[in-house]
Enzyme design. Structure first.
Site, mmCIF file in Angstrom:
data_model
loop_
_atom_site.group_PDB
_atom_site.id
_atom_site.type_symbol
_atom_site.label_atom_id
_atom_site.label_comp_id
_atom_site.label_asym_id
_atom_site.label_seq_id
_atom_site.Cartn_x
_atom_site.Cartn_y
_atom_site.Cartn_z
ATOM 1 N N ASP A 161 -65.741 32.345 -115.717
ATOM 2 C CA ASP A 161 -64.457 32.963 -115.424
ATOM 3 C C ASP A 161 -63.347 32.727 -116.453
ATOM 4 N N CYS A 197 -74.579 52.111 -103.806
ATOM 5 C CA CYS A 197 -73.454 52.389 -102.899
ATOM 6 C C CYS A 197 -73.640 53.742 -102.205
ATOM 7 N N CYS A 249 -71.272 55.847 -99.468
ATOM 8 C CA CYS A 249 -70.368 54.937 -98.751
ATOM 9 C C CYS A 249 -69.047 54.791 -99.513
ATOM 10 N N CYS A 281 -65.151 50.370 -98.523
ATOM 11 C CA CYS A 281 -64.212 49.421 -99.150
ATOM 12 C C CYS A 281 -62.934 50.118 -99.596
ATOM 13 N N CYS A 306 -59.224 48.880 -97.722
ATOM 14 C CA CYS A 306 -58.310 48.048 -98.531
ATOM 15 C C CYS A 306 -56.880 48.185 -98.000
ATOM 16 N N CYS A 320 -53.641 44.823 -105.585
ATOM 17 C CA CYS A 320 -54.664 44.009 -104.912
ATOM 18 C C CYS A 320 -54.028 42.726 -104.360
ATOM 19 N N CYS A 337 -58.043 37.920 -100.928
ATOM 20 C CA CYS A 337 -58.337 38.926 -99.895
ATOM 21 C C CYS A 337 -59.825 39.223 -99.953
ATOM 22 N N CYS A 342 -62.574 44.111 -98.703
ATOM 23 C CA CYS A 342 -63.546 45.053 -99.277
ATOM 24 C C CYS A 342 -64.964 44.500 -99.211
ATOM 25 N N CYS A 392 -68.289 45.643 -96.429
ATOM 26 C CA CYS A 392 -69.423 46.201 -97.187
ATOM 27 C C CYS A 392 -70.739 45.996 -96.433
HETATM 28 C C1 B12 Z 1 -59.242 39.847 -113.582
HETATM 29 C C2 B12 Z 1 -60.070 39.439 -112.386
HETATM 30 C C3 B12 Z 1 -59.572 39.726 -111.125
HETATM 31 C C4 B12 Z 1 -58.320 40.583 -110.906
HETATM 32 C C5 B12 Z 1 -58.690 42.055 -111.184
HETATM 33 C C6 B12 Z 1 -59.937 42.515 -110.395
HETATM 34 C C7 B12 Z 1 -60.801 43.507 -111.135
HETATM 35 N N1 B12 Z 1 -61.522 44.289 -110.367
HETATM 36 O O1 B12 Z 1 -60.824 43.526 -112.357
HETATM 37 C C8 B12 Z 1 -57.963 40.251 -109.443
HETATM 38 C C9 B12 Z 1 -56.957 39.124 -109.426
HETATM 39 C C10 B12 Z 1 -57.401 41.389 -108.632
HETATM 40 C C11 B12 Z 1 -59.303 39.741 -108.926
HETATM 41 C C12 B12 Z 1 -59.637 39.742 -107.599
HETATM 42 C C13 B12 Z 1 -60.852 39.281 -107.108
HETATM 43 N N2 B12 Z 1 -61.791 38.600 -107.796
HETATM 44 CO CO1 B12 Z 1 -61.770 38.417 -109.714
HETATM 45 N N3 B12 Z 1 -61.981 38.289 -111.585
HETATM 46 C C14 B12 Z 1 -61.298 38.776 -112.559
HETATM 47 C C15 B12 Z 1 -61.983 38.456 -113.898
HETATM 48 C C16 B12 Z 1 -61.261 37.269 -114.546
HETATM 49 C C17 B12 Z 1 -62.071 39.624 -114.875
HETATM 50 C C18 B12 Z 1 -62.574 40.952 -114.254
HETATM 51 C C19 B12 Z 1 -62.471 42.096 -115.231
HETATM 52 O O2 B12 Z 1 -63.061 42.063 -116.288
HETATM 53 N N4 B12 Z 1 -61.657 43.098 -114.930
HETATM 54 C C20 B12 Z 1 -61.410 44.185 -115.827
HETATM 55 C C21 B12 Z 1 -61.751 45.512 -115.212
HETATM 56 C C22 B12 Z 1 -61.737 46.604 -116.254
HETATM 57 O O3 B12 Z 1 -63.037 45.376 -114.780
HETATM 58 P P1 B12 Z 1 -63.557 45.824 -113.340
HETATM 59 O O4 B12 Z 1 -62.513 46.116 -112.376
HETATM 60 O O5 B12 Z 1 -64.584 44.856 -113.000
HETATM 61 O O6 B12 Z 1 -64.149 47.236 -113.724
HETATM 62 C C23 B12 Z 1 -65.440 47.370 -114.259
HETATM 63 C C24 B12 Z 1 -66.308 48.287 -113.428
HETATM 64 O O7 B12 Z 1 -65.696 48.648 -112.236
HETATM 65 C C25 B12 Z 1 -66.672 49.384 -114.351
HETATM 66 N N5 B12 Z 1 -66.349 50.762 -114.012
HETATM 67 C C26 B12 Z 1 -65.210 51.421 -114.195
HETATM 68 N N6 B12 Z 1 -65.375 52.709 -113.872
HETATM 69 C C27 B12 Z 1 -66.662 52.853 -113.494
HETATM 70 C C28 B12 Z 1 -67.360 53.963 -113.043
HETATM 71 C C29 B12 Z 1 -68.698 53.799 -112.684
HETATM 72 C C30 B12 Z 1 -69.440 54.980 -112.238
HETATM 73 C C31 B12 Z 1 -69.322 52.515 -112.750
HETATM 74 C C32 B12 Z 1 -70.742 52.301 -112.328
HETATM 75 C C33 B12 Z 1 -68.597 51.416 -113.198
HETATM 76 C C34 B12 Z 1 -67.274 51.618 -113.569
HETATM 77 O O8 B12 Z 1 -66.068 49.155 -115.597
HETATM 78 C C35 B12 Z 1 -65.229 48.067 -115.603
HETATM 79 C C36 B12 Z 1 -65.529 47.214 -116.823
HETATM 80 O O9 B12 Z 1 -66.815 46.716 -116.751
HETATM 81 C C37 B12 Z 1 -63.421 38.053 -113.415
HETATM 82 C C38 B12 Z 1 -64.101 36.967 -114.245
HETATM 83 C C39 B12 Z 1 -64.585 37.541 -115.566
HETATM 84 N N7 B12 Z 1 -64.247 36.888 -116.630
HETATM 85 O O10 B12 Z 1 -65.255 38.564 -115.583
HETATM 86 C C40 B12 Z 1 -63.194 37.595 -111.949
HETATM 87 C C41 B12 Z 1 -64.261 37.979 -110.932
HETATM 88 C C42 B12 Z 1 -64.592 39.435 -111.140
HETATM 89 N N8 B12 Z 1 -63.554 37.841 -109.670
HETATM 90 C C43 B12 Z 1 -64.294 37.454 -108.694
HETATM 91 C C44 B12 Z 1 -63.865 37.381 -107.338
HETATM 92 C C45 B12 Z 1 -64.735 36.590 -106.380
HETATM 93 C C46 B12 Z 1 -62.694 38.038 -106.933
HETATM 94 C C47 B12 Z 1 -62.228 38.271 -105.482
HETATM 95 C C48 B12 Z 1 -63.343 38.587 -104.498
HETATM 96 C C49 B12 Z 1 -61.420 37.015 -105.036
HETATM 97 C C50 B12 Z 1 -60.749 37.148 -103.684
HETATM 98 N N9 B12 Z 1 -61.465 37.022 -102.591
HETATM 99 O O11 B12 Z 1 -59.566 37.326 -103.616
HETATM 100 C C51 B12 Z 1 -61.257 39.468 -105.675
HETATM 101 C C52 B12 Z 1 -61.957 40.830 -105.512
HETATM 102 C C53 B12 Z 1 -61.014 42.004 -105.648
HETATM 103 C C54 B12 Z 1 -61.714 43.254 -106.179
HETATM 104 N N10 B12 Z 1 -62.089 44.173 -105.303
HETATM 105 O O12 B12 Z 1 -61.931 43.346 -107.381
HETATM 106 C C55 B12 Z 1 -65.719 37.174 -109.137
HETATM 107 C C56 B12 Z 1 -66.624 38.319 -108.657
HETATM 108 C C57 B12 Z 1 -68.036 37.912 -108.293
HETATM 109 C C58 B12 Z 1 -68.851 39.131 -107.922
HETATM 110 N N11 B12 Z 1 -69.735 39.003 -106.953
HETATM 111 O O13 B12 Z 1 -68.693 40.172 -108.501
HETATM 112 C C59 B12 Z 1 -65.538 37.090 -110.718
HETATM 113 C C60 B12 Z 1 -66.727 37.615 -111.519
HETATM 114 C C61 B12 Z 1 -65.291 35.600 -111.044
HETATM 115 C C62 B12 Z 1 -66.571 34.783 -111.058
HETATM 116 N N12 B12 Z 1 -66.876 34.126 -112.151
HETATM 117 O O14 B12 Z 1 -67.317 34.718 -110.121
HETATM 118 N N13 B12 Z 1 -60.101 39.339 -109.938
HETATM 119 S S1 SF4 Z 2 -68.337 49.010 -99.050
HETATM 120 FE FE1 SF4 Z 2 -69.993 48.202 -100.384
HETATM 121 S S2 SF4 Z 2 -71.612 49.796 -100.337
HETATM 122 FE FE2 SF4 Z 2 -69.716 50.737 -99.527
HETATM 123 S S3 SF4 Z 2 -68.809 51.692 -101.386
HETATM 124 FE FE3 SF4 Z 2 -67.854 49.659 -101.180
HETATM 125 S S4 SF4 Z 2 -69.112 48.327 -102.468
HETATM 126 FE FE4 SF4 Z 2 -70.319 50.204 -102.144
#
Ligand code: B12
Ligand code: SF4
Length: 384
Positions: free
Chosen positions: A170, A224, A227, A230, A234, A250, A277, A280, A284
């Site tokens: 992380d 997914c 579905c 999530c 939210c 968020c 939070c 989501c 799921c």
């Molecule tokens: C910044 C961050 C946050 C931010 C932003 C969240 C986010 N979605 O980016 C905030 C503070 C909101 C956050 C919240 C949470 N986080 Co966080 N966070 C991070 C962090 C540091 C970086 C994530 C990142 O790169 N974001 C940048 C954006 C661009 O990436 P993204 O949203 O993931 O989007 C990707 C995909 O969605 C995809 N995408 C975009 N468009 C499309 C279209 C299609 C068709 C597809 C297939 C994909 C796709 O492309 C993007 C780039 O890869 C990581 C650790 C790390 N270094 O990776 C932990 C991490 C993601 N977090 C984690 C957790 C646990 C959480 C929370 C559950 C904590 C909580 N309970 O409050 C929440 C979940 C909220 C949510 N729904 O995302 C875990 C997730 C574990 C897992 N099973 O995935 C991580 C991996 C930390 C860890 N080491 O375990 N987080």
């Molecule tokens: S609730 Fe789970 S299975 Fe449904 S769209 Fe969200 S991530 Fe995918």
């Protein structure tokens, strides 16, 4: 940042341009080397499981698509105040820029759902209680996972001698989810968390960047389907389109990352969520298959799964620090802790104890806390 590798990666591999992920080195590799790497990969997975990881996978370093999505996400300003998401240029999506010589990423996941916590929906439906996200009820995961990754690296070293690696959980510019997806650990769900078909999404990710030319695992496929549970559940509509989270909306960001005032328009929707939070993930369907964590470290501590808002708001700084020792919650500090609880108290039923608790903090030295307390009191006045 993170642990330096046991030894620097060799100079021949230090220029990413001259050393593509699977470039000339692999072309000239002899069959017995390939066999040795295959055997080593199998052993690494076995050691990983013995060390408590639920799954270990291996991928290369090509994140071209994720890089484009990451850049788009930044361009839309969805990272809000999280400057660190933009600060490192392309290091986040190009592992070789972060650690020159990296050829493979060993990606790991570890379940965290606490076995002993009061059921999440019960707490969420009890507006006088404080909801703390499941991942933060136990010990800070950064330390737990990093120690295990270090042990895994040590096992490899004992077996093959020194090799180049760095361990991340992380805290460094790493795109953990796209790497884990490539390594076959799960797919990125529409809520943007990684989901495993067998285990749901309640797990943390970590990785070892390494110069070992290990064989690759097949990427995970997405499940997914149609579905969108999530997106619909939210509370603040932060999942603005499938796979895209506007962090500024968020609740996890608002309660943990945001340093200043929480936007008023979003406060009511936060309900009693005071740290992170989970909605989501709770909704799921894939989490029906999730198992509780086997790690004692991730069991809920200090009854943080079932405390009243009034009680938590009454804690002085010393009590806050005592009860959050070793927990990720400490990172937000006492002021933001009070800010978050004030919002939840503003959303709580109007009761004498709630009003009293808020009144007691009206003259708190922090302007941030005072403003949120005032807002909360106004909510109760408005309702009266
Ligand atoms: C910044 C961050 C946050 C931010 C932003 C969240 C986010 N979605 O980016 C905030 C503070 C909101 C956050 C919240 C949470 N986080 Co966080 N966070 C991070 C962090 C540091 C970086 C994530 C990142 O790169 N974001 C940048 C954006 C661009 O990436 P993204 O949203 O993931 O989007 C990707 C995909 O969605 C995809 N995408 C975009 N468009 C499309 C279209 C299609 C068709 C597809 C297939 C994909 C796709 O492309 C993007 C780039 O890869 C990581 C650790 C790390 N270094 O990776 C932990 C991490 C993601 N977090 C984690 C957790 C646990 C959480 C929370 C559950 C904590 C909580 N309970 O409050 C929440 C979940 C909220 C949510 N729904 O995302 C875990 C997730 C574990 C897992 N099973 O995935 C991580 C991996 C930390 C860890 N080491 O375990 N987080
Ligand atoms: S609730 Fe789970 S299975 Fe449904 S769209 Fe969200 S991530 Fe995918």
């Amino acid at each position: 940042m993170d642990n330096p590798g046991k030894r620097a990666m060799p100079p021949s591999q230090q220029d990413p341009a001259s050393s593509p992920p699977d470039g000339p080195a692999s072309a000239s590799r002899k069959p017995h080397d390939i066999l040795a790497m295959q055997r080593l990969a199998a052993q690494i997975k076995q050691w990983g499981r013995e060390l408590g990881f639920q799954q270990v996978g291996i991928c290369d370093t090509d994140l071209t698509e994720a890089e484009r999505e990451h850049q788009q996400w930044l361009a839309r300003g969805f990272h809000g105040e999280m400057d660190y998401m933009a600060r490192h240029g392309l290091k986040r999506s190009r592992p070789q820029r972060l650690v020159p010589g990296t050829r493979r990423v060993i990606s790991v996941r570890m379940d965290y759902f606490p076995p002993n916590a009061r059921p999440a929906w019960e707490v969420l439906r009890d507006p006088g209680r404080a909801y703390i996200s499941r991942y933060a009820l136990g010990r800070d995961y950064h330390k737990v996972l990093r120690k295990r990754l270090q042990k895994l690296a040590e096992k490899i070293r004992q077996h093959i001698g020194d090799f180049g690696y760095r361990a991340f959980v992380d805290s460094a510019p790493v795109l953990e989810k796209p790497l884990a997806q490539k390594a076959g650990l799960g797919w990125i769900g529409k809520h943007s968390n990684l989901i495993s078909r067998s285990d749901g999404s309640w797990f943390f990710l970590g990785e070892l960047y390494t110069d070992l030319p290990l064989p690759l695992d097949a990427p995970a496929t997405a499940h997914c389907g149609r579905c969108r549970a999530c997106l619909d559940i939210c509370p603040t509509q932060a999942i603005v389109e499938p796979y895209v989270v506007d962090a500024r909306r968020c609740i996890s960001y608002l309660t943990i990352e945001l340093k200043g005032a929480i936007p008023e328009a979003l406060r009511a929707a936060m309900g009693n969520r005071i740290y992170g939070c989970d909605d989501c993930q709770l909704i799921c369907p894939w989490n029906r298959f999730a198992r509780a964590s086997r790690e004692a470290d991730f069991a809920a501590r200090q009854r943080l799964d079932d405390r009243s808002l009034v009680e938590l708001f009454g804690w002085d700084e010393h009590t806050f620090l005592q009860h959050t020792e070793g927990s990720a919650i400490r990172r937000i500090g006492y002021e933001r802790w009070l800010r978050n609880i004030a919002v939840a108290l503003g959303n709580a039923p109007t009761e004498a104890a709630v009003i009293q608790a808020l009144q007691a903090r009206r003259r708190h030295p922090s302007a941030l806390v005072r403003e949120h307390v005032l807002w909360a009191l106004q909510q109760h006045l408005g309702r009266a």
